[in-house]
Structures are given as structure tokens and as C-alpha cells.
Design a protein around this motif. Structure first.
Motif, mmCIF file in Angstrom:
data_model
loop_
_atom_site.group_PDB
_atom_site.id
_atom_site.type_symbol
_atom_site.label_atom_id
_atom_site.label_comp_id
_atom_site.label_asym_id
_atom_site.label_seq_id
_atom_site.Cartn_x
_atom_site.Cartn_y
_atom_site.Cartn_z
ATOM 1 N N ASP A 277 0.815 -1.215 0.000
ATOM 2 C CA ASP A 277 0.000 0.000 0.000
ATOM 3 C C ASP A 277 0.849 1.265 0.000
ATOM 4 N N SER A 278 1.983 1.215 0.667
ATOM 5 C CA SER A 278 2.827 2.413 0.792
ATOM 6 C C SER A 278 3.709 2.652 -0.432
ATOM 7 N N GLU A 340 -6.703 3.063 -1.519
ATOM 8 C CA GLU A 340 -7.047 4.142 -0.583
ATOM 9 C C GLU A 340 -8.410 3.885 0.050
ATOM 10 N N LYS A 343 -8.128 1.350 2.796
ATOM 11 C CA LYS A 343 -7.545 1.906 4.015
ATOM 12 C C LYS A 343 -8.594 2.587 4.889
ATOM 13 N N CYS A 344 -9.727 2.959 4.290
ATOM 14 C CA CYS A 344 -10.805 3.608 5.040
ATOM 15 C C CYS A 344 -11.695 2.594 5.764
ATOM 16 N N GLY A 494 -8.123 9.826 4.273
ATOM 17 C CA GLY A 494 -8.577 8.920 5.331
ATOM 18 C C GLY A 494 -9.677 9.511 6.188
#
Length: 560
Positions: A277-278, A340, A343-344, A494
Motif C-alpha cells: 500500500d505504501s 485508498e 484503508k478507510c 482517510g
């Protein structure tokens, strides 16, 4: 002296876990799992043991196979297994059950970008299971939804056997036009389009590019037919795709949960090559992490060229990410970044936790084939920024579910899991939606009930009569452009939070942004079956939250 493939596999696993070999989270977890299992196998009463001879055997077999494509085939070279492939094959075939010595893994999921030697995985394993696994009357199927795809695995296996006469003689195998057979025990390896015929008993089923399947019917049928086999293998090989509602995405999600220890499945082997993810998708270093055969079967200059083109052309980015970095992107011109969005996710969230907080209830009432949505959106201000918490309820009539050939399988699954409410018949049950709406209003006291005037006039009248603040918000560019941009910004930062409802995630993946000459955007879908109603309802809620925030600021000036 034969090569020590098991030793190569072990060193690869150690190098990955040490960080000497750059790999993504999922490969690191797969390697760590193997190393932990080796430690556990030394204890008395261990459930599994590692058979080095079995691991070496399959690798030795594959190393005798000729290449069938490219410069190596032209030069008539044999396959040279890379360390990651040694790891994959040794682990898959080496682990045995202590109680009876049968293979541990009955299912394998390989996800690798294009040109990373998938034909060796599929064709090679299929040929091994047909000729050298010791299964009497073996039945190996290369299954797909189209003949072209079924032959993608079968054709190289057929060519390998054709070019290896000593193998044919050793195993008594014959090459037919559309099958490999062993007349002595009836073993066969053949391509299958759709479901295999009645009476089939697969010892090995190979599904290539699983992401192209709209349903899990083929896999389910193959697995059901394996009941009489002692150690069958269901092999799924794929790159990432665009269909978040499809069975492949579900399978990969479960596979990742298994690697993380959330799900327990000792019979599933998983190897997923992608980026973390990063990582930045446009960084050349990401190419090496996602492509284990970089510089071998994958040309470095070619991938760098593809990456540069994707950086320069937004229209090429999604395809580059899916095919060369193995990232699920859903809609081919997707608006939201799925990583993204993920990640939420917070699966501990429940609407009851937000009682008393500012809340908006949004209604998106559909026609017969679209999904009706009641969206509860809570708003909190954190560090001077609005955070949005989304909880959706989704409704479809039974006829719409059964008649949607693309989404039927996903809809049925979501109904069973409680994420989608099914109505009887062909029409949306608006009485039920009204009942649920009123119940939510009574429990959470929303600031406003927001609705699109389409099909909502009657419900608006009933809400207004009961003193409920109902606000009409038409789904126009003027009304949705700015809140859509805010929604996107909030996802990136986020500030959007959701409970992981797969219906909403699927809808998020389907939204594309239509841009006009004035840089206004509007939510659209590429195809009718790609529903986006839940995200539209969320954007409508954000629109009203932004309006409320503006009104509060203006009121502050008035008070001054």
C-alpha cells in the motif's frame, strides 16, 4: 547429482523474511508461514510434515520440460526454475498430512502479473499431475469460460509432451488433438469450456485468469467432483482484474485473510505478487517487487516503457496497475483508488456508536434493476476537518437478482451474508424501505433526510407530514461536482470511514468521473451492470454536510 530445489526454496523464504529479497507483504507472509510450519513440524504430534523428496520430485520433473515460447523455445532450452518458483512448487507439493501421508494443500491460489511464467505454473503442474503424480486414472482439466482461455494452459502442456518423447515413453502417454491420454490406466488431461461432464472426477483442475469469471460455478463444480480423490488439487492462477463483485476478488480476499491469520485454512496455499500500500506505482522499484521474473521472462526495458506511458497517459494507468503490478482497480477508468478506499475500512464500526452525533440520511430510490439505498452518514469534526462515517442498507427485488447474469452470483452471496435485502417479485418494496427509513430516523435523529426527487415524491410527502426535515437534492452536475471532489479528497486523506460492506466497496470500484469543459465532475458507470448507487448516496450526504458547514460559518459572521 540433482539440484537441491528444497534448499533453494528454503533460502528464498529466509531471504524474503530477512529483507534480502524485496517482496510485498503477502509474499513475506507466505514465506513466514512456511518457516513457521517447519518449526512446528519438529514438535511431537505435529499435524503436518515436510517431505523434501516430494518437493524435489516436482521441481526435477518441471526442469526436464522444454520451453514453449520465446527465445528459449527457439533455442530448445529446458526450463530453469527461479528461486520463487522452487519455493512455490516445493511448498505446494512437499507438505504432507502426518496421519496418512497425503498432500496437505488441496487448493492453491497464485496471483502474479503478466509474463511471469504462469504457463510453467499451470501447464507444468497440470502435466505433472497427469503423468507423474501416481494418481491412477488421473483426470486433469484446464477449465475456462472460453475455448481460447482453456487452451492457454493446455497448449503449452501439449507442446511440452510432444517435444519430450522420452517422457511419453516413460509414462505411456499419448498426444491426441484435444487431449493427453494414458490408455493403460485411463488418465487424461484436456481443456474444458464451462463445466465438465457428468461423471467427471478431477484429480487436478486448473483455472487460468480466474479474474475473468463472473461466477464461481466452474470452480465449485470442479471441487464438488473431487470428492472421490485422495489428494486432489484445485489450482487458480490469475492476474488482478476489474470485477470486484466476481469470485476471484472474493477468493483473493479470503486468501489474504488466511495469510494474516484471520481465517484458518490449512489446505490453502497462497502466493500473491504485487506491491504494498505504501509503494508508489510509478516508482521503477515497484516493478521489481511485483514481478518475480523481472529480467528473466519479463523484459526490464519493456516494463519501464509501459510504466512511463502510464505516467504520461491517465487512460493507461489502470491497465498498467492491474496487468503489471497486480493491483485490483475495478472500473477501467476508476475514479477512486481501491487501495485508498480499503484503508478507510474499519470493520468494528457500528452505527450505534454514533448516536447523538450529527447525521444525514440519504435515499437513492432506484428503478427495477438498480439497487435502492438508505445511507446513514455521520459527521464528526476532527482537527478542523469533517470526517464521514458511512453505513448503507441495500435493496433489490428477486427478479432483478435472478435476471442479472453478470452480478447474480455476487447478489446471492450478499443476500445470504446479510449485506443485501431481497424483495419478492419484480418491484422494489417501497413500503419496506419507508418502514426502515422511519425506524432509522427515530433511532438516530438525522439533521436531514436527503433524497433525489426521482421516485421519491410520495415518500417525501409522508415524511413532511410527520414533521421530518426532508431535503430534495437532484443528481445534477451542479449539485454533485463539488461534493464529489470533497468525497474523493476525504478518501485520500482517510476522512471517509466505512464498515467494509462489500456492496459499497463494489460500488466504489465502479464509479468513473465524467469531466466537463469547466472541470466539473459527475459520477457515472461504464456499464449498466456496474452499480454505483451507494456511493452516489454518500456524495449526496457530503453535499448536505458541506452545505451545513457553510451555513454554520455564515451564521458565525451574523452573530459577530
Amino acid at each position: 547429482m540433482s539440484a537441491d530445489y528444497v534448499g533453494t526454496a528454503l533460502e528464498y523464504a529466509k531471504a524474503v523474511t530477512r529483507g534480502d529479497v524485496i517482496a510485498c507483504k503477502w509474499v513475506r507472509l507466505a514465506c513466514k508461514r512456511h518457516l513457521n510450519d517447519l518449526k512446528a513440524a519438529k514438535k511431537r504430534g505435529a499435524k503436518f510434515y515436510f517431505d523434501e523428496d516430494a518437493g524435489n520430485k516436482v521441481c526435477q520433473f518441471l526442469s526436464l520440460m522444454p520451453h514453449t515460447k520465446g527465445k528459449w523455445a527457439r533455442q530448445r532450452e529446458l526450463i530453469v526454475l527461479q528461486p520463487w518458483q522452487c519455493f512455490a512448487f516445493c511448498v505446494l507439493f512437499g507438505w504432507k498430512q502426518s496421519k496418512d501421508g497425503r498432500r496437505r494443500f488441496r487448493k492453491a491460489y497464485f496471483a502474479v502479473p503478466r509474463k511471469n511464467g504462469k504457463s510453467i505454473i499451470g501447464s507444468g503442474i497440470g502435466l505433472y499431475m497427469f503423468a507423474a503424480d501416481g494418481e491412477f486414472g488421473a483426470e486433469v482439466y484446464s477449465g475456462a469460460t472460453t475455448e481460447r482461455q482453456a487452451w492457454e494452459v493446455f497448449r503449452p502442456a501439449k507442446q511440452m509432451l510432444e517435444r519430450t518423447p522420452e517422457l511419453r515413453d516413460a509414462f505411456g502417454a499419448e498426444v491426441w488433438a484435444k487431449a493427453l491420454v494414458n490408455p493403460e490406466d485411463g488418465s487424461r488431461f484436456e481443456p474444458v469450456i464451462g463445466k465438465p461432464g457428468d461423471g467427471s472426477s478431477p484429480s487436478c483442475a486448473i483455472v487460468d485468469e480466474y479474474h475473468e469469471h463472473d461466477t464461481s460455478d466452474l470452480v465449485d463444480t470442479m471441487e464438488t467432483g473431487m470428492g472421490s480423490r485422495e489428494q486432489p488439487l484445485m489450482l487458480m492462477i490469475t492476474t488482478a482484474g476489474f470485477n470486484i463483485a466476481g469470485p476471484c476478488f472474493d477468493q483473493e480476499s479470503d486468501a489474504k485473510k488466511m495469510l494474516e491469520g484471520v481465517l484458518d485454512n490449512d489446505e490453502l496455499f497462497v502466493l500473491i505478487y504485487t506491491i504494498d500500500d505504501s509503494d508508489k506505482w510509478d516508482d521503477p522499484a515497484s516493478l521489481y517487487k511485483a514481478n518475480p521474473n523481472m529480467g528473466v521472462s519479463v523484459d526490464i526495458d519493456f516494463l519501464l516503457s509501459q510504466q512511463r506511458q502510464a505516467v504520461q497517459s491517465a487512460s493507461k494507468q489502470t491497465r498498467f496497475k492491474t496487468k503489471h503490478l497486480n493491483i485490483w482497480c475495478s472500473a477501467k477508468a476508476a475514479w477512486l483508488n481501491l487501495l485508498e478506499w480499503d484503508k478507510c475500512t474499519d470493520r468494528t464500526l457500528r452505527p450505534e456508536q454514533f448516536k447523538g452525533d450529527k447525521c444525514y440520511l440519504t435515499l437513492d430510490l432506484a428503478h427495477r434493476s438498480d439497487v435502492c439505498v438508505i445511507m446513514l452518514m455521520f459527521v464528526k469534526e476532527i482537527a478542523g476537518k469533517q470526517h464521514f462515517y458511512l453505513f448503507g442498507s441495500y435493496y433489490l427485488p428477486e427478479n432483478a437478482i435472478e435476471n442479472d447474469t453478470k452480478n447474480c452470483s455476487a447478489y446471492r452471496k450478499w443476500v445470504i451474508e446479510g449485506f443485501l435485502q431481497q424483495h419478492d417479485g419484480a418491484e422494489i418494496d417501497f413500503d419496506l424501505i419507508e418502514e426502515d427509513t422511519l425506524a432509522m430516523i427515530a433511532e438516530y435523529g438525522p439533521e436531514e433526510v436527503v433524497f433525489d426527487p426521482y421516485r421519491a415524491a410520495q415518500l417525501e410527502q409522508r415524511l413532511t407530514k410527520q414533521g421530518i426535515n426532508a431535503v430534495e437534492l437532484g443528481q445534477t452536475v451542479k449539485n454533485l461536482s463539488l461534493p464529489m471532489k470533497e468525497f474523493e479528497s476525504a478518501v485520500k486523506a482517510g476522512r471517509v470511514h466505512h464498515d467494509g460492506n462489500p456492496v459499497l466497496t463494489w460500488m466504489a470500484s465502479n464509479v468513473v468521473a465524467k469531466l466537463d469543459a469547466k472541470d466539473n465532475i459527475y459520477p457515472r458507470k461504464e456499464k449498466p451492470e456496474q452499480k454505483i448507487d451507494g456511493i452516489v448516496a454518500g456524495i449526496m450526504g457530503v453535499a448536505r454536510a458541506m452545505s451545513g458547514e457553510t451555513n454554520e460559518i455564515l451564521q458565525g459572521f451574523v452573530d459577530i
